[in-house]
Design an enzyme around this catalytic site. Structure first.
Site, PDB file in Angstrom:
ATOM      1  N   GLU A  28      34.925  62.101  68.517  1.00 24.07           N
ATOM      2  CA  GLU A  28      34.485  63.472  68.282  1.00 24.07           C
ATOM      3  C   GLU A  28      33.604  63.599  67.040  1.00 24.07           C
ATOM      4  O   GLU A  28      32.554  64.264  67.073  1.00 24.07           O
ATOM      5  CB  GLU A  28      35.699  64.399  68.147  1.00 24.07           C
ATOM      6  N   GLU A 145      33.689  74.561  71.039  1.00 25.37           N
ATOM      7  CA  GLU A 145      34.321  73.377  71.638  1.00 25.37           C
ATOM      8  C   GLU A 145      33.469  72.964  72.842  1.00 25.37           C
ATOM      9  O   GLU A 145      33.527  73.584  73.905  1.00 25.37           O
ATOM     10  CB  GLU A 145      35.756  73.690  72.062  1.00 25.37           C
TER      11      GLU A 145
END
Length: 204
Positions: A28, A145
């Site tokens: 990430e 997100e």
């Protein structure tokens, strides 16, 4: 002058640093940095914008430190970029679940819509949460997100530079709409012909 603070979620992939969610060969922290850098590059094409990234590479920085840095810089908007995990798919965004102004709600509506439009992600909705970077920032703040790292379909998209560009462009399109930003004037091409050959008569 509009000041945008771009927070690339997590700390990096250096040993001892928080890489965030991991899956399908991706981390990430690496993806969020790519997206944030791309957003910065695209926004630099617009007038009257100042940009600050929470990190340009690996950097130990707590959530509160990110919020404090943006507050001290007196940012007009805080954007925290993340990649999701947990077996779902698609895009969702967050603002603080406490007392927020109409500007924050409006910014989320616009930026969320533009990211979904640019990426074609499944729309998981506009949400509210008690995240530190949303709670402790003094300016409107949104957390995005962008897909699920542990979902192969989403991960395959996140591995493509062209799709990272789409995510960044969606953020930029939303920010441009929110603040009514105008692109910098492009320099006009020279009207002087280049490389033209002229015939010269000798002894006339």
């Amino acid at each position: 002058m509009v000041k945008i603070y771009l927070d690339a979620g997590h700390e990096g992939d250096k040993a001892g640093y928080d890489p965030g969610a991991v899956g399908n060969g991706l981390k990430e922290a690496n993806l969020t940095l790519e997206i944030a850098k791309r957003i910065k590059k695209l926004l630099q094409q617009y007038e009257n914008v100042q940009l600050k990234l929470s990190r340009e590479g690996n950097r130990k920085l707590s959530l509160s430190e990110r919020a404090k840095e943006a507050n001290n810089w007196k940012a007009d908007l805080f954007v925290s970029v993340h990649i999701n995990a947990g077996g779902g798919t698609g895009f969702e965004s967050y603002i603080y679940n406490g007392n927020v102004g109409q500007a924050t709600i409006g910014y989320q509506n616009t930026i969320h819509s533009e990211i979904v439009k640019a990426t074609g992600f499944t729309n998981r909705g506009k949400k509210r949460e008690n995240f530190a970077v949303l709670r402790e920032t003094a300016m409107p703040a949104i957390l995005t997100e962008n897909g699920f790292i542990d979902n192969k379909k989403d991960a395959d998209k996140l591995k493509q530079a062209s799709f990272i560009d789409k995510i960044a462009q969606g953020h930029v399109n939303g920010i441009v709409k929110v603040f009514g930003l105008k692109k910098k004037a492009q320099p006009k091409p020279s009207t002087t012909p280049k490389g033209k050959l002229y015939k010269v008569q000798v002894g006339a």
